[in-house]
Design an enzyme around this catalytic site. Structure first.
Site, PDB file in Angstrom:
ATOM      1  N   GLY A 232       6.930  -8.452 -10.575  1.00 40.14           N
ATOM      2  CA  GLY A 232       7.660  -9.559  -9.954  1.00 40.14           C
ATOM      3  C   GLY A 232       9.051  -9.155  -9.497  1.00 40.14           C
TER       4      GLY A 232
ATOM      5  N   GLY B 210      10.046  -3.661  -0.571  1.00 38.88           N
ATOM      6  CA  GLY B 210       9.257  -2.508  -1.008  1.00 38.88           C
ATOM      7  C   GLY B 210       7.874  -2.963  -1.487  1.00 38.88           C
ATOM      8  CG  HIS B 211       7.493  -5.371  -5.048  1.00 40.62           C
ATOM      9  ND1 HIS B 211       8.774  -5.776  -5.336  1.00 40.62           N
ATOM     10  CD2 HIS B 211       7.070  -4.658  -6.126  1.00 40.62           C
ATOM     11  CE1 HIS B 211       9.112  -5.341  -6.539  1.00 40.62           C
ATOM     12  NE2 HIS B 211       8.107  -4.653  -7.046  1.00 40.62           N
TER      13      HIS B 211
ATOM     14  NE  ARG C 273      14.832  -1.517 -14.929  1.00 38.38           N
ATOM     15  CZ  ARG C 273      13.528  -1.216 -14.891  1.00 38.38           C
ATOM     16  NH1 ARG C 273      12.975  -0.779 -13.783  1.00 38.38           N
ATOM     17  NH2 ARG C 273      12.773  -1.371 -15.976  1.00 38.38           N
TER      18      ARG C 273
ATOM     19  CD  GLN D 274       4.195   2.793 -12.170  1.00 37.67           C
ATOM     20  OE1 GLN D 274       4.722   2.275 -13.136  1.00 37.67           O
ATOM     21  NE2 GLN D 274       4.229   2.248 -10.970  1.00 37.67           N
TER      22      GLN D 274
ATOM     23  CD  GLN E 241       5.680  -1.255 -17.461  1.00 39.16           C
ATOM     24  OE1 GLN E 241       4.530  -1.656 -17.354  1.00 39.16           O
ATOM     25  NE2 GLN E 241       6.377  -0.809 -16.421  1.00 39.16           N
TER      26      GLN E 241
HETATM   27  P1  AMP Z   1       7.351  -2.863 -10.114  1.00 36.34           P
HETATM   28  O1  AMP Z   1       7.329  -4.323  -9.833  1.00 36.34           O
HETATM   29  O2  AMP Z   1       8.717  -2.285 -10.174  1.00 36.34           O
HETATM   30  O3  AMP Z   1       6.463  -2.469 -11.262  1.00 36.34           O
HETATM   31  O4  AMP Z   1       6.716  -2.168  -8.824  1.00 36.34           O
HETATM   32  C1  AMP Z   1       5.446  -2.515  -8.357  1.00 36.34           C
HETATM   33  C2  AMP Z   1       5.025  -1.512  -7.311  1.00 36.34           C
HETATM   34  O5  AMP Z   1       5.937  -1.539  -6.212  1.00 36.34           O
HETATM   35  C3  AMP Z   1       5.020  -0.070  -7.836  1.00 36.34           C
HETATM   36  O6  AMP Z   1       3.889   0.602  -7.340  1.00 36.34           O
HETATM   37  C4  AMP Z   1       6.289   0.483  -7.270  1.00 36.34           C
HETATM   38  O7  AMP Z   1       6.263   1.892  -7.106  1.00 36.34           O
HETATM   39  C5  AMP Z   1       6.363  -0.215  -5.924  1.00 36.34           C
HETATM   40  N1  AMP Z   1       7.729  -0.201  -5.428  1.00 36.34           N
HETATM   41  C6  AMP Z   1       8.858  -0.566  -6.086  1.00 36.34           C
HETATM   42  N2  AMP Z   1       9.942  -0.351  -5.326  1.00 36.34           N
HETATM   43  C7  AMP Z   1       9.503   0.179  -4.159  1.00 36.34           C
HETATM   44  C8  AMP Z   1      10.143   0.646  -2.957  1.00 36.34           C
HETATM   45  N3  AMP Z   1      11.470   0.612  -2.822  1.00 36.34           N
HETATM   46  N4  AMP Z   1       9.368   1.105  -1.966  1.00 36.34           N
HETATM   47  C9  AMP Z   1       8.015   1.167  -2.103  1.00 36.34           C
HETATM   48  N5  AMP Z   1       7.348   0.755  -3.198  1.00 36.34           N
HETATM   49  C10 AMP Z   1       8.079   0.271  -4.212  1.00 36.34           C
END
Ligand code: AMP
Length: 294
Positions: free
Chosen positions: A31, A36-37, A202, A168, A61
């Site tokens: 969330g 990026g998401h 973050r 990851q 985690q």
């Molecule tokens: P998280 O919510 O941080 O667990 O991220 C979920 C997914 O979004 C993971 O596969 C991350 O690698 C990807 N993600 C997070 N930040 C970015 C970004 N800046 N660009 C591309 N993918 C991202």
């Protein structure tokens, strides 16, 4: 867009989609979504007929309780973003839906317990002991634990992960291979702010001033890429470490140049070896990571 909290209902609805010959693309998230998401959702939309995102801040985690408590939670805004992006289903379970009390008790949010790996389901070898693995003990056990649970519920055809969390990605690839899960893993490029800072949930907790300072991380990575092969690996590391350590607000955890497949640190250039530069540091209370393929 359907929002579901129950794993049974999610499984039922996905089975119905599969019976109608739909292909399922899955994006696990915690969330606090950003562009990026959404780039992962867009990629999945272009390849699959049904796109499912999960939103779950996975307690196992986190190896820092404060980080878990302060992790941004913006569920309503997330739903709006996902609906706009054309996501079909959100799976957003409560903790009790994903973990038994015994599992949480075993973990007690402390990774030293290693409840999951003791079962020796998979062996990540060096992948989980270098870089992030060394600095966040047990983090990847928690990641593999939740992602394997999600994969078993959703059974996607394809799943989408960001290169932002490169280690990851390697862990998930290794897990899927070792558990023979018939799931294709698609990696997606890092989306950045206009100043180069890698987008991250973050970042929400950074002040405007800190965001400006944080741009030095990607600037350093881009410079390292520019100097690549014209300087030795030791020189590249020295340059990056000196530059990052010179910023008084940064507390550098590591800067590493590693093999893209094994993630083992590289000390010299070898023919046909692809390398990646990875960095993690603390800025105020916030831990930031970034990387660049060289
Ligand atoms: P998280 O919510 O941080 O667990 O991220 C979920 C997914 O979004 C993971 O596969 C991350 O690698 C990807 N993600 C997070 N930040 C970015 C970004 N800046 N660009 C591309 N993918 C991202």
């Amino acid at each position: 867009m359907i929002i579901l909290k129950s794993k049974f209902e999610t499984k039922k609805i996905i089975s119905a989609f599969k019976n109608q010959q739909h292909s399922i693309g899955f994006i696990p998230t915690m969330g606090a979504l950003h562009k990026g998401h959404i780039s992962l959702i867009n990629k999945a939309k272009s390849e699959c007929s049904i796109v499912i995102a999960s939103i779950f801040v996975n307690p196992t985690q986190f190896n820092n309780l404060n980080d878990l408590k302060n992790y941004p939670r913006t569920f309503e805004a997330d739903c709006i973003m996902l609906e706009k992006a054309g996501c079909n289903v959100i799976f957003a379970p409560e903790i009790a839906e994903m973990y038994s009390e015994k599992e949480l008790e075993l973990k007690n949010l402390k990774i030293e317990d290693k409840a999951w790996t003791e079962g020796k389901l998979v062996d990540f070898g060096t992948l989980e002991i270098v870089m992030e693995g060394a600095h966040r003990p047990g983090h990847f056990n928690g990641v593999a634990q939740i992602v394997s649970k999600l994969f078993r519920i959703i059974e996607p055809d394809k799943t989408y992960f960001g290169q932002k969390d490169f280690q990851q990605l390697a862990i998930i690839r290794s897990m899927v291979e070792q558990l023979s899960m018939p799931i294709e893993i698609i990696d997606c490029p890092i989306l950045r702010e206009p100043n180069g800072l890698a987008m991250s949930s973050r970042n929400e907790r950074l002040t405007t001033e800190q965001r400006k300072t944080a741009a030095l991380i990607s600037k350093t990575l881009f410079q390292v890429k520019n100097f690549y092969t014209s300087k030795s690996i030791a020189e590249l590391k020295k340059f990056a470490e000196q530059q990052l350590n010179a910023e008084p607000q940064f507390k550098l955890e590591y800067f590493e140049i590693a093999d893209v497949n094994t993630l083992k640190p590289a000390s010299e250039y070898k023919a046909n070896q692809k390398l990646i530069a990875c960095v993690a540091l603390q800025l105020g209370e916030i831990r930031l990571i970034d990387n660049i393929l060289l």
